[in-house]
Design a protein around this motif. Structure first.
Motif, PDB file in Angstrom:
ATOM      1  N   GLY A 261       0.819  -1.215   0.000  1.00 41.14           N
ATOM      2  CA  GLY A 261       0.000   0.000   0.000  1.00 41.14           C
ATOM      3  C   GLY A 261       0.845   1.254   0.000  1.00 41.14           C
ATOM      4  O   GLY A 261       0.577   2.203  -0.752  1.00 41.14           O
ATOM      5  N   PHE A 262       1.899   1.263   0.809  1.00 43.09           N
ATOM      6  CA  PHE A 262       2.811   2.409   0.812  1.00 43.09           C
ATOM      7  C   PHE A 262       3.609   2.473  -0.486  1.00 43.09           C
ATOM      8  O   PHE A 262       3.927   3.559  -0.975  1.00 43.09           O
ATOM      9  CB  PHE A 262       3.748   2.334   2.015  1.00 43.09           C
ATOM     10  CG  PHE A 262       3.075   2.645   3.320  1.00 43.09           C
ATOM     11  CD1 PHE A 262       2.609   3.927   3.588  1.00 43.09           C
ATOM     12  CD2 PHE A 262       2.871   1.667   4.283  1.00 43.09           C
ATOM     13  CE1 PHE A 262       1.968   4.234   4.783  1.00 43.09           C
ATOM     14  CE2 PHE A 262       2.236   1.960   5.484  1.00 43.09           C
ATOM     15  CZ  PHE A 262       1.778   3.245   5.734  1.00 43.09           C
ATOM     16  N   ALA A 263       3.918   1.309  -1.059  1.00 45.57           N
ATOM     17  CA  ALA A 263       4.661   1.282  -2.326  1.00 45.57           C
ATOM     18  C   ALA A 263       3.835   1.886  -3.458  1.00 45.57           C
ATOM     19  O   ALA A 263       4.342   2.656  -4.279  1.00 45.57           O
ATOM     20  CB  ALA A 263       5.050  -0.155  -2.674  1.00 45.57           C
ATOM     21  N   MET A 264       2.527   1.551  -3.503  1.00 45.85           N
ATOM     22  CA  MET A 264       1.672   2.055  -4.569  1.00 45.85           C
ATOM     23  C   MET A 264       1.378   3.539  -4.420  1.00 45.85           C
ATOM     24  O   MET A 264       0.900   4.181  -5.362  1.00 45.85           O
ATOM     25  CB  MET A 264       0.364   1.267  -4.615  1.00 45.85           C
ATOM     26  CG  MET A 264       0.541  -0.211  -4.984  1.00 45.85           C
ATOM     27  SD  MET A 264       1.444  -0.494  -6.525  1.00 45.85           S
ATOM     28  CE  MET A 264       0.213   0.010  -7.719  1.00 45.85           C
ATOM     29  N   ALA A 265       1.653   4.089  -3.234  1.00 45.76           N
ATOM     30  CA  ALA A 265       1.485   5.533  -3.043  1.00 45.76           C
ATOM     31  C   ALA A 265       2.608   6.326  -3.705  1.00 45.76           C
ATOM     32  O   ALA A 265       2.481   7.534  -3.911  1.00 45.76           O
ATOM     33  CB  ALA A 265       1.432   5.868  -1.556  1.00 45.76           C
ATOM     34  N   ALA A 266       3.696   5.646  -4.056  1.00 45.63           N
ATOM     35  CA  ALA A 266       4.821   6.324  -4.715  1.00 45.63           C
ATOM     36  C   ALA A 266       4.387   6.797  -6.103  1.00 45.63           C
ATOM     37  O   ALA A 266       3.678   6.079  -6.814  1.00 45.63           O
ATOM     38  CB  ALA A 266       6.016   5.384  -4.835  1.00 45.63           C
ATOM     39  N   PRO A 267       4.786   8.012  -6.515  1.00 42.25           N
ATOM     40  CA  PRO A 267       4.364   8.543  -7.815  1.00 42.25           C
ATOM     41  C   PRO A 267       5.112   7.927  -8.986  1.00 42.25           C
ATOM     42  O   PRO A 267       5.833   8.581  -9.727  1.00 42.25           O
ATOM     43  CB  PRO A 267       4.686  10.043  -7.674  1.00 42.25           C
ATOM     44  CG  PRO A 267       5.860  10.074  -6.750  1.00 42.25           C
ATOM     45  CD  PRO A 267       5.656   8.951  -5.780  1.00 42.25           C
ATOM     46  N   VAL A 268       4.970   6.606  -9.122  1.00 42.69           N
ATOM     47  CA  VAL A 268       5.640   5.862 -10.196  1.00 42.69           C
ATOM     48  C   VAL A 268       4.580   5.043 -10.914  1.00 42.69           C
ATOM     49  O   VAL A 268       3.683   4.469 -10.278  1.00 42.69           O
ATOM     50  CB  VAL A 268       6.744   4.929  -9.622  1.00 42.69           C
ATOM     51  CG1 VAL A 268       7.386   4.121 -10.726  1.00 42.69           C
ATOM     52  CG2 VAL A 268       7.796   5.744  -8.881  1.00 42.69           C
ATOM     53  N   GLN A 269       4.678   4.962 -12.243  1.00 44.63           N
ATOM     54  CA  GLN A 269       3.683   4.261 -13.036  1.00 44.63           C
ATOM     55  C   GLN A 269       3.503   2.826 -12.554  1.00 44.63           C
ATOM     56  O   GLN A 269       4.440   2.026 -12.610  1.00 44.63           O
ATOM     57  CB  GLN A 269       4.080   4.246 -14.523  1.00 44.63           C
ATOM     58  CG  GLN A 269       3.975   5.594 -15.186  1.00 44.63           C
ATOM     59  CD  GLN A 269       5.258   6.402 -15.120  1.00 44.63           C
ATOM     60  OE1 GLN A 269       5.985   6.345 -14.148  1.00 44.63           O
ATOM     61  NE2 GLN A 269       5.548   7.150 -16.169  1.00 44.63           N
TER      62      GLN A 269
END
Length: 326
Positions: A261-269
């Motif tokens: 969940g925290f990883a998907m919050a990163a502004p990366v495609q």
């Protein structure tokens, strides 16, 4: 033209950042063994995992539809569902663009004001952040002995090291400049576009107030919890896809979903790179080698991306053909 170039460069940099993290995660690993695990995976459990994610997407569309109904917009379930899937598809190309994209779909299909839609999206995202925060807190409370060393050695010490090297006067100066820019922008908009600014504010407020006007708040909260339950189940089902992770219990999926969940919050495609590293690190806490964790995270990330590519493209096709027929 300049704006387009800057925007393109920004997304290219974000994409290359994700690729860089992906490279660092796989650097020094036995790629042949990782590929062998992926190739020999039990794809029944991969498909089951992807199906659980799809159910979460359906629940997200139902929850979003409830917010529209509370502010007296009749948005059909299928338009809400197609908009959600198209939004995820857009996020694979441009990070965070999917939220605007799905609001645009609803605006064109159902004639709902854009900023009212944006208000509803922000509202539901706030509930997702709250659930992620509470889930992370529960992880710390019930699995403190497992995650404490990682959080201290990998997160706290690195952050403390970076903070110690910062010049606080620079931070204060940047904060003052940002605050002045925000105040100036609001003043300029109110002076130059006062009527339009007022309409935007009213639409946003309408969207923000959608939860408070819900008649079935309990059902909304149940949908929110079920979304995260099915996300966790997708992680758990995928454990059985490879031998190395097949013995893990649901508590490991619980931890993995917090990390992802925290990883998907990163502004990366699509969370590329960051997702792989974070999920692999979460499984290391349960005695899984980082190599096997990378194989697992690659399988689950690829299955979810493939799901979005197929169903998102189908939704886009159906929305476009429906518009043309009208």
């Amino acid at each position: 033209m300049t704006f387009d170039l800057k925007t393109a460069l920004k997304y290219i940099i974000l994409f290359l950042t994700g690729v860089g993290v992906l490279y660092l995660a796989f650097r020094g690993q036995d790629l042949g063994k990782i590929w062998l695990e992926i190739k020999t995976a039990n794809y029944f459990w991969v498909i089951t995992s992807a199906f659980a994610v799809w159910i979460a997407h359906v629940l997200r569309a139902l929850r979003w539809q409830m917010l529209y109904q509370s502010i007296h917009y009749k948005v059909s379930f299928w338009n809400a569902y197609h908009a959600v899937m198209i939004g995820y598809l857009a996020n694979l190309a441009l990070p965070r663009f999917g939220e605007i994209g799905r609001c645009s779909v609803i605006h064109k299909a159902e004639k709902v004001p854009m900023f009212a839609s944006i208000g509803t999206v922000i509202t539901e995202r706030l509930f997702d952040v709250l659930v992620l925060f509470l889930t992370g807190l529960a992880m710390l409370i019930f699995q403190y002995d497992i995650v404490s060393d990682f959080l201290y050695d990998t997160i706290y010490l690195n952050i403390a090291k970076k903070i110690n090297t910062l010049n606080y006067w620079w931070l204060v100066g940047i904060g003052i400049v940002v605050l002045l820019l925000i105040v100036s922008a609001i003043y300029f908009l109110r002076q130059k576009f006062s009527k339009k600014f007022l309409r935007i504010f009213v639409s946003l407020r309408q969207g923000f107030g959608s939860y408070s006007k819900l008649r079935q708040k309990r059902l909304f909260l149940i949908y929110t919890l079920l979304i995260w339950v099915f996300y966790s189940l997708s992680m758990y089902f995928a454990f059985s896809s490879i031998q190395a992770t097949s013995g893990l219990h649901f508590n490991a999926a619980f931890t993995a979903i917090v990390f992802s969940g925290f990883a998907m919050a990163a502004p990366v495609q699509g969370g590329i790179g960051v997702f792989h590293w974070m999920v692999a690190q979460s499984l290391v806490l349960y005695g899984i080698s980082f190599k096997d964790g990378l194989a697992y995270s690659t399988i689950i990330h690829s299955s979810q991306v493939l799901l979005i590519l197929i169903l998102g493209s189908l939704s886009l096709f159906l929305i476009l053909t429906k518009k043309e027929s009208k």
